[in-house]
Design a protein around this motif. Structure first.
Motif, PDB file in Angstrom:
ATOM      1  N   UNK A 126       0.422  -0.904   0.446  1.00  0.00           N
ATOM      2  CA  UNK A 126      -0.282  -0.516  -0.042  1.00  0.00           C
ATOM      3  C   UNK A 126       0.672   1.461  -0.147  1.00  0.00           C
ATOM      4  N   UNK A 127       0.008   2.121   0.404  1.00  0.00           N
ATOM      5  CA  UNK A 127       0.567   3.674   0.187  1.00  0.00           C
ATOM      6  C   UNK A 127       1.836   3.448  -1.386  1.00  0.00           C
ATOM      7  N   UNK A 128       2.504   4.379  -1.067  1.00  0.00           N
ATOM      8  CA  UNK A 128       3.711   4.442  -2.418  1.00  0.00           C
ATOM      9  C   UNK A 128       4.415   3.573  -2.748  1.00  0.00           C
ATOM     10  N   UNK A 129       4.530   2.365  -2.082  1.00  0.00           N
ATOM     11  CA  UNK A 129       5.430   1.264  -2.394  1.00  0.00           C
ATOM     12  C   UNK A 129       4.987   0.644  -3.348  1.00  0.00           C
ATOM     13  N   UNK A 130       5.568   0.185  -4.166  1.00  0.00           N
ATOM     14  CA  UNK A 130       5.931  -0.500  -5.738  1.00  0.00           C
ATOM     15  C   UNK A 130       6.937  -1.736  -5.345  1.00  0.00           C
ATOM     16  N   UNK A 131       6.485  -2.889  -5.663  1.00  0.00           N
ATOM     17  CA  UNK A 131       7.747  -4.050  -5.659  1.00  0.00           C
ATOM     18  C   UNK A 131       7.010  -5.339  -7.005  1.00  0.00           C
ATOM     19  N   UNK A 132       8.200  -5.522  -7.573  1.00  0.00           N
ATOM     20  CA  UNK A 132       7.508  -6.303  -8.736  1.00  0.00           C
ATOM     21  C   UNK A 132       8.687  -7.786  -8.298  1.00  0.00           C
ATOM     22  N   UNK A 133       8.386  -8.753  -8.315  1.00  0.00           N
ATOM     23  CA  UNK A 133       8.449  -9.910  -8.171  1.00  0.00           C
ATOM     24  C   UNK A 133       8.766 -11.097  -8.882  1.00  0.00           C
ATOM     25  N   UNK A 134      10.185 -11.636  -9.915  1.00  0.00           N
ATOM     26  CA  UNK A 134      10.572 -12.352 -10.503  1.00  0.00           C
ATOM     27  C   UNK A 134       9.892 -13.616 -10.870  1.00  0.00           C
ATOM     28  N   UNK A 135       9.181 -14.362 -11.348  1.00  0.00           N
ATOM     29  CA  UNK A 135       8.762 -15.600 -11.551  1.00  0.00           C
ATOM     30  C   UNK A 135       9.384 -15.916 -13.035  1.00  0.00           C
ATOM     31  N   UNK A 136      10.065 -15.713 -13.494  1.00  0.00           N
ATOM     32  CA  UNK A 136      10.659 -16.078 -14.428  1.00  0.00           C
ATOM     33  C   UNK A 136      10.119 -15.663 -15.520  1.00  0.00           C
ATOM     34  N   UNK A 137      11.170 -15.465 -16.364  1.00  0.00           N
ATOM     35  CA  UNK A 137      11.109 -14.799 -18.210  1.00  0.00           C
ATOM     36  C   UNK A 137      10.102 -13.756 -18.305  1.00  0.00           C
ATOM     37  N   UNK A 138       8.135 -13.872 -18.640  1.00  0.00           N
ATOM     38  CA  UNK A 138       7.758 -12.669 -18.446  1.00  0.00           C
ATOM     39  C   UNK A 138       7.012 -12.299 -17.141  1.00  0.00           C
TER      40      UNK A 138
ATOM     41  N   UNK B 180       9.910 -21.690 -11.352  1.00  0.00           N
ATOM     42  CA  UNK B 180       9.321 -20.246 -10.653  1.00  0.00           C
ATOM     43  C   UNK B 180      10.216 -20.112  -9.711  1.00  0.00           C
ATOM     44  N   UNK B 181      10.028 -18.302  -9.625  1.00  0.00           N
ATOM     45  CA  UNK B 181      10.446 -17.899  -8.527  1.00  0.00           C
ATOM     46  C   UNK B 181       9.175 -17.514  -7.449  1.00  0.00           C
ATOM     47  N   UNK B 182       8.382 -17.936  -7.467  1.00  0.00           N
ATOM     48  CA  UNK B 182       7.006 -18.045  -5.958  1.00  0.00           C
ATOM     49  C   UNK B 182       6.575 -18.959  -6.986  1.00  0.00           C
ATOM     50  N   UNK B 183       6.770 -19.997  -5.705  1.00  0.00           N
ATOM     51  CA  UNK B 183       5.788 -21.010  -5.836  1.00  0.00           C
ATOM     52  C   UNK B 183       4.036 -20.843  -6.054  1.00  0.00           C
ATOM     53  N   UNK B 184       3.473 -21.453  -6.977  1.00  0.00           N
ATOM     54  CA  UNK B 184       2.219 -21.097  -6.859  1.00  0.00           C
ATOM     55  C   UNK B 184       0.844 -20.604  -5.548  1.00  0.00           C
TER      56      UNK B 184
ATOM     57  N   UNK C 165      18.322   0.095 -14.129  1.00  0.00           N
ATOM     58  CA  UNK C 165      17.983  -1.097 -15.130  1.00  0.00           C
ATOM     59  C   UNK C 165      18.335  -2.829 -14.346  1.00  0.00           C
ATOM     60  N   UNK C 166      17.585  -3.205 -13.421  1.00  0.00           N
ATOM     61  CA  UNK C 166      17.704  -4.331 -13.208  1.00  0.00           C
ATOM     62  C   UNK C 166      17.299  -5.903 -13.684  1.00  0.00           C
ATOM     63  N   UNK C 167      18.295  -6.668 -14.404  1.00  0.00           N
ATOM     64  CA  UNK C 167      18.837  -7.678 -14.616  1.00  0.00           C
ATOM     65  C   UNK C 167      17.478  -9.022 -13.526  1.00  0.00           C
ATOM     66  N   UNK C 168      16.035  -8.837 -13.749  1.00  0.00           N
ATOM     67  CA  UNK C 168      15.456  -9.998 -12.904  1.00  0.00           C
ATOM     68  C   UNK C 168      15.876 -11.433 -13.036  1.00  0.00           C
ATOM     69  N   UNK C 169      15.972 -12.223 -11.876  1.00  0.00           N
ATOM     70  CA  UNK C 169      16.663 -13.599 -11.529  1.00  0.00           C
ATOM     71  C   UNK C 169      15.023 -13.628 -11.191  1.00  0.00           C
ATOM     72  N   UNK C 170      14.413 -14.879 -10.967  1.00  0.00           N
ATOM     73  CA  UNK C 170      13.464 -15.586  -9.963  1.00  0.00           C
ATOM     74  C   UNK C 170      13.604 -15.081  -8.546  1.00  0.00           C
ATOM     75  N   UNK C 171      12.691 -15.528  -8.891  1.00  0.00           N
ATOM     76  CA  UNK C 171      13.060 -15.051  -6.914  1.00  0.00           C
ATOM     77  C   UNK C 171      13.340 -13.592  -6.803  1.00  0.00           C
ATOM     78  N   UNK C 172      13.444 -13.060  -7.278  1.00  0.00           N
ATOM     79  CA  UNK C 172      13.985 -11.838  -6.950  1.00  0.00           C
ATOM     80  C   UNK C 172      13.129 -10.404  -6.569  1.00  0.00           C
ATOM     81  N   UNK C 173      12.814  -9.801  -5.920  1.00  0.00           N
ATOM     82  CA  UNK C 173      11.794  -8.964  -5.311  1.00  0.00           C
ATOM     83  C   UNK C 173      12.639  -7.654  -4.791  1.00  0.00           C
TER      84      UNK C 173
END
Length: 360
Positions: A91-103, A138-142, A344-352
């Motif tokens: 919430x608020x002004x936070x923005x978080x992207x977590x990589x699962x894999x590929x796109x 996958x960087x996050x289990x279903x 420019x962060x090259x995201x890896x699976x599991x990376x937040x």
């Protein structure tokens, strides 16, 4: 045909489906996915990129796949990050992207949980026994996903539209699916009760209080098999949120930067852009559909993104470059332009990636 030859030609067929099919040029079959008025990017039978480059045909596909130049990947390419267990809501002004894999990425912003092009399957292929296979889980289990509110499907290639994953998400969360014209037909073939919003380039849809989704052009194409090339639309998307604007591009050719400039002119820059920078060799075949790292860095500049989450690398082998070549080329391109690598962060699976706030 012996088993080795069968597997080789099946692999070519899988790649054909991923990269636009091998339909012959000439008369187009009736569109099985979409029927609508002619526009500046739909000719009544198929979609196209205005002023763009048509996908190459079957002869060029075979020339590529049988011509050598492929750099082998390891069977396993573990992420340095453990599988993530994301927060339930941001919430608020936070923005978080977590990589699962590929796109496949989880975007958490303004209380909304969004998945892009979710693929949890082992292969991105029309076949269960051959085709690009994961080299990391996958960087996050279903089961560790937070409740998903919105699923964005940018186009119908197998590495972006995974019907089995969509079926599981529907049974789990019943999310709101958003996709470009024609892809709803495919999604309903597996998820008949899905709630789907279908968008055309230039469209705007309110998806939650204070949050709007814009459908924007990118230079790509679509196909699921040998006879449906360009029958469903492809697109990029812009999320307009109280925490800032997010530009998500699933797949694109650079297209002289035209779409990046247009996005900046329309939206005024972005707190975050999710940009592909892998699957780009050989250039003679891939240039029109997949930008390379140098072009992705130029895209960052042209669309005026404060930060980039880089994707489309290191999980599924689709093209000829080695597994770490995109990373090496990305760093070289950033250093050449004097752009801090942290942008420019090259995201890896599991990376937040907790995206820094950008002052107004």
């Amino acid at each position: 045909m012996n088993r080795r030859k069968f597997l080789k030609w099946s692999g070519v067929a899988a790649i054909a489906a991923l990269f636009g099919g091998v339909a012959a040029r000439g008369a187009m079959a009736a569109n099985k996915y979409y029927s609508g008025p002619v526009s500046d990017h739909f000719d009544g039978a198929a979609f196209f990129n205005p002023g763009g480059v048509e996908p190459r045909g079957g002869f060029d596909l075979l020339r590529w796949k049988l011509g050598g130049g492929n750099i082998a990947w390891p069977e396993s390419f573990p992420s340095p990050f453990p599988q993530a267990v994301p927060e339930t809501r941001i919430s608020g002004s936070r923005l978080v992207v977590t990589m699962v894999g590929h796109a496949s990425m989880l975007i958490q912003v303004a209380g909304l949980n969004i998945l892009t092009d979710p693929v949890w399957s082992e292969r991105t292929s029309p076949f269960s026994f051959i085709g690009p296979k994961r080299v990391n889980p996958p960087g996050i289990r279903m089961g560790d996903l937070p409740p998903i509110d919105l699923v964005i499907v940018t186009h119908n290639h197998y590495d972006h539209l995974d019907l089995e994953t969509l079926r599981v998400l529907q049974s789990r969360d019943r999310p709101h699916f958003v996709t470009p014209l024609g892809n709803d037909t495919l999604i309903r073939s597996r998820v008949p009760d899905a709630r789907i919003t279908v968008m055309d380039w230039g469209g705007r849809e309110k998806v939650a209080p204070g949050i709007a989704l814009h459908c924007e052009p990118c230079h790509h194409w679509s196909a699921r098999g040998m006879g449906d090339r360009r029958m469903a639309l492809w697109a990029a998307f812009v999320l307009e949120t109280p925490a800032g604007k997010i530009y998500h591009v699933g797949d694109t050719g650079f297209h002289d930067g035209i779409n990046y400039r247009a996005a900046r002119e329309k939206h005024g820059g972005f707190r975050l852009a999710n940009l592909p920078f892998g699957a780009y060799e050989p250039r003679w075949f891939m240039k029109a559909q997949h930008q390379n790292p140098e072009e992705a860095v130029e895209g960052l500049r042209l669309c005026d993104a404060a930060f980039v989450a880089g994707h489309h690398w290191g999980t599924f082998k689709l093209t000829d470059e080695g597994i770490e070549q995109p990373l090496e080329a990305l760093h070289a391109a950033l250093d050449k332009r004097g752009i801090a690598r942290e942008r420019f962060r090259p995201m890896r699976p599991g990376e937040a990636f907790e995206v820094p706030s950008v002052s107004a």
